[in-house]
Design an enzyme around this catalytic site. Structure first.
Site, short mmCIF file in Angstrom:
data_model
loop_
_atom_site.label_atom_id
_atom_site.label_comp_id
_atom_site.label_asym_id
_atom_site.label_seq_id
_atom_site.Cartn_x
_atom_site.Cartn_y
_atom_site.Cartn_z
N THR A 127 0.85 -1.19 0.00
CA THR A 127 0.00 0.00 0.00
C THR A 127 0.89 1.24 0.00
O THR A 127 2.00 1.21 0.54
CB THR A 127 -0.86 0.10 1.28
OG1 THR A 127 0.03 0.28 2.41
CG2 THR A 127 -1.71 -1.12 1.47
N ASP A 128 0.41 2.33 -0.62
CA ASP A 128 1.08 3.59 -0.36
C ASP A 128 0.95 3.81 1.15
O ASP A 128 0.06 3.25 1.81
CB ASP A 128 0.48 4.75 -1.16
CG ASP A 128 1.44 5.94 -1.21
OD1 ASP A 128 2.40 5.97 -0.41
OD2 ASP A 128 1.23 6.85 -2.04
N TRP A 129 1.83 4.63 1.69
CA TRP A 129 1.91 4.76 3.16
C TRP A 129 0.60 5.34 3.72
O TRP A 129 0.30 6.51 3.55
CB TRP A 129 3.12 5.62 3.53
CG TRP A 129 4.37 4.81 3.76
CD1 TRP A 129 5.16 4.89 4.86
CD2 TRP A 129 4.97 3.80 2.93
NE1 TRP A 129 6.20 3.98 4.78
CE2 TRP A 129 6.11 3.29 3.61
CE3 TRP A 129 4.64 3.22 1.70
CZ2 TRP A 129 6.92 2.29 3.09
CZ3 TRP A 129 5.45 2.22 1.17
CH2 TRP A 129 6.57 1.77 1.87
N ALA B 101 -2.42 3.92 2.83
CA ALA B 101 -3.49 3.78 1.83
C ALA B 101 -4.42 2.59 2.09
O ALA B 101 -5.43 2.44 1.40
CB ALA B 101 -2.89 3.64 0.43
#
Ligand code: BGC
Length: 757
Positions: free
Chosen positions: A230-232, A234
């Site tokens: 995941t993006d940080w 997300a």
């Protein structure tokens, strides 16, 4: 891989497995010491190491180690050089090995939809093919050192405004042709160890729990075998995320989401096999790194600084030049603008590197003994201009043989986290440029910016050199290019429109914070400006040199090809000037089959070549059926209509030098169901129904005593034909051409013809 990952996973408890699906802290994966599973570290990315040894943040604000700040993607994209991107990836991979980083978070393959996106400096291009090819080249370089890439931000994260919750509303054809293609090429050709899913939603579903995106497309259609990270911050619903194909949550939720995974498995709501799959995917990149650790890799920042200079020299784009550049030794030159002394060389946010050593053009000129004086003129930050400084700049410019203004966007104008408010440089810079060009005809402007800017003064300057955010070596690179020690060879990977309002996304960019409509569809960047025949400041692909190149002898290895086939295109390029230089040969394809709603031309090949004065080289590029295709949402596949195509060789998208034609034949047929709303025109256009409807019309006309539809005048005939083509079958009943039962029977015959193919 030496480690038997499946066996390891079978030995883990459910709690250990769920735990491994989120980070240990901001940057590490979790270890399972009992089973010898190590923790590994990730770091931003993409143009240098932002390794935080203590603590962590995704805003680029905390301490990080000294590292080489290479040119950002906006600059390296302009190299149009896959080899350069691979060399960059390789250098970064070596540095990661030296600093024990298993994954570097990049490259950013999002399309530059609008010049306003605050993160355009980290993204590659407005063109999906160029973005995909260069991203793949970077990944190959990085991963050749056994360090994993994290291709980001998947997908449709094309603005910063409301990026953590906004839904990008995009039709499927546009998604496939524009926004997903860079990721598709990078996944298929680069095989990244990880893909980072974006914060935003696509058509209402968070990317992190979007099965269609993460499983159907990424894994099943493109064959991705790595881990989705995941993006940080997300991750949304973690259980739905695992079901959709999300593997690793970063950073972590203090164990809360891990507990939800365990609970869902225990309650029979989540198949444990899906958790096993996620763990396997994560362990693949953990062991790919740890099994290939090269702990003795040197971290020679001086050597890498030289590489950063060399790379930026090959990325800068000479936008205009009336001959004032290169500057000649003996000329008295004044450098104006704060960026001459302290260049803007990188963007803000998670990619911000603690640069080892930043060179400035002024310092370099001093070292090289050039006759250069300096006036600050305007500050590097903000938009204030003192009248005294303006006057000093004008006076100094008047006294000198030439002036070079180091302009650009201040940090506060573009950054991760927010979008630009407009496309202008600070007004104070525009004012100073106008004032200096009014007194000094030999004025060159050097730009430091992460995305296209409006240049209303472009016609008044003698030269413009676009350095972009050129990394820590930008000053030395600018010096070499300005004084002719190097020859500019960059080409724009994005269009510079005359003004922001010309950009196709202008009416919709940003949206309301909840939704953003991609109403311009596939007409992004030059695809739009070309179609509208709209003048632009500088076109996609544009870039000048101190030498001249000519093109000749364009040929293809065959005149036609079909489904699954390939075509080899060759062209000779000659350096007819006096200086060695590098040219980016660009191959575009144009659909001449008459298919509606296609761009005028699209980039489908490119190659950078080095040529000594007088030298000729043959450049060979390949096309396949995908190069001619558009995405057909009904077919759920790519489709190239049969017929004629133009193969174009250009120096820029608006500077096509040679053209040839090829034919494409296809056996693919588009899905077609005849209903009462199907028109005569549609039936005549499809090879399967054309004979049936043709015979029917001929018979009806004969019955009425006509042999064709023609009457007295051409206009009448055209109007009658057009009305006939636009007529749906149901209206034939209203006009007594068919009875209702006759129409039903006729539809049956037509659908039968479609089935037979
Ligand atoms: C950014 C990513 C970055 C991550 C870690 C996020 O805010 O969108 O690009 O890799 O933070 O710093």
């Amino acid at each position: 891989m030496k480690t038997d990952i499946k066996k390891l996973v079978s030995e883990m408890t459910l709690e250990e497995k769920a735990g491994l699906c989120s980070g240990l802290d901001f940057w590490h994966t979790k270890p399972v010491e009992r089973l010898g599973i190590p923790a590994v570290m990730m770091s931003d990315g993409p143009h240098g190491l932002r390794k935080q040894e203590v603590g962590g943040d995704h805003l680029g604000m905390g301490e990080s180690i000294k590292a080489t700040c290479f040119p950002a993607a906006c600059a390296t994209a302009s190299s149009f050089d896959e080899e350069l991107l691979t060399r960059l990836g390789d250098a970064l991979g070596r540095q990661c090995q030296a600093k024990d980083l298993a994954v570097l978070l990049g490259p950013g393959a999002n399309i530059k939809r609008s010049p306003l996106c605050g993160r355009n400096f980290e993204y590659i291009s407005e063109d999906p093919y160029l973005a995909g090819k260069l991203a793949a080249a970077w990944i190959r370089g990085l991963q050749s050192r056994h360090v994993g890439a994290s291709l980001k931000h998947f997908a449709c994260n094309n603005q910063e405004f409301s990026r953590m919750g906004c839904s990008s509303e995009v039709d499927e054809r546009t998604l496939r042709e524009i926004y997903l293609t860079p990721f598709e090429i990078a996944v298929k050709e680069g095989k990244p160890a990880t893909v980072m899913c974006a914060y935003n939603k696509i058509n209402g579903t968070f990317c992190s729990e979007n099965k269609w995106l993460l499983s159907d497309i990424l894994r099943n259609q493109w064959g991705f075998e790595g881990a989705v990270v995941t993006d940080w911050g997300a991750a949304a619903d973690r259980v739905r995320g695992i079901q959709a194909g999300e593997d690793l949550e970063m950073p972590d939720s203090g164990g809360e989401n891990d507990a939800l995974i365990v609970k869902a498995v225990r309650e029979g709501k989540l198949d444990e096999k899906l958790v096993d799959r996620a763990v396997e995917n994560i362990l693949k990149f953990v062991f790919a790194y740890t099994e290939n650790r090269t702990s003795d890799e040197p971290y020679d920042l001086e050597k890498y600084h030289a590489l950063a200079v060399e790379m930026e020299t090959e990325c800068a784009v000479l936008l205009e030049n009336n001959g004032v550049l290169p500057l000649k030794s003996g000329q008295r030159v004044v450098y104006i603008g704060a960026y001459a002394q302290a260049p803007r060389y990188q963007g803000s946010g998670s990619s911000r590197v603690n640069a080892a050593r930043v060179s400035s053009a002024l310092e370099t000129a001093g070292k090289k003994g050039r006759d250069v004086t300096y006036v600050q003129g305007f500050p590097g930050e903000g938009d204030e201009l003192s009248e005294e400084e303006l006057q000093r700049a004008v006076d100094a410019a008047k006294d000198a043989d030439a002036a070079v203004i180091f302009a650009g966007l201040p940090d506060s104008f573009e950054s991760e986290g927010f979008d630009r408010e407009h496309m202008r440089l600070p007004d104070c810079q525009n004012r100073l440029i106008e004032a200096v060009t009014a007194v000094q005809p030999n004025t060159a402007v050097v730009l430091h910016n992460g995305a296209s800017v409006e240049c209303p003064w472009a016609d008044k300057t003698a030269a413009i050199l676009e350095m972009y955010l050129g990394g820590e070596g930008v000053g030395e690179a600018a010096d070499a290019l300005l004084w002719g020690e190097a020859n500019p060879s960059g080409h724009l990977a994005e269009t510079f429109p005359m003004k922001l309002e010309d950009n196709p996304s202008y009416l919709n960019f940003g949206g309301d914070g909840k939704k953003v409509r991609y109403a311009e569809g596939i007409y992004v960047g030059y695809r739009y400006y070309d179609k509208k025949k709209m003048p632009v400041r500088w076109a996609f692909g544009h870039g000048l040199s101190y030498t001249e190149f000519t093109y000749s002898n364009l040929r293809t290895d065959r005149e036609s090809f079909g489904d699954g086939g390939r075509l080899t295109v060759s062209v000779d390029v000659t350096n007819v000037g006096a200086m060695a230089g590098r040219e980016a040969v660009q191959l575009y394809v144009s659909d001449l089959t008459g298919t509606p709603n296609r761009p005028v031309k699209e980039l489908k090949g490119f190659k950078k070549v080095h040529l000594e004065p007088g030298e000729t080289k043959t450049v060979t590029l390949e096309l396949d059926d995908r190069s001619l295709s558009y995405y057909d949402p009904d077919l759920h596949d790519w489709y190239a209509p049969g017929g004629e195509y133009a193969v174009l060789i250009g120096h820029a998208s608006n500077d096509i030098r040679l053209e040839t034609r090829v034919r494409f034949t296809t056996r693919k047929l588009l899905p077609f169901t005849v209903t009462s709303a199907t028109t005569v025109g549609e039936l005549l256009a499809d090879p399967r129904t054309k004979p049936v409807v043709g015979a029917f019309l001929a018979e009806r006309l004969a019955r009425r005593g006509h042999t064709d539809l023609g009457t007295s005048s051409g206009a009448d005939e055209k109007s009658r034909n057009d009305m006939m083509y636009a007529m749906p079958l149901k209206s034939m009943v209203s006009f007594h051409v068919l009875t209702h039962d006759g129409m039903v029977e006729f539809m049956g015959r037509l659908n039968e013809a479609v089935q037979k193919g």
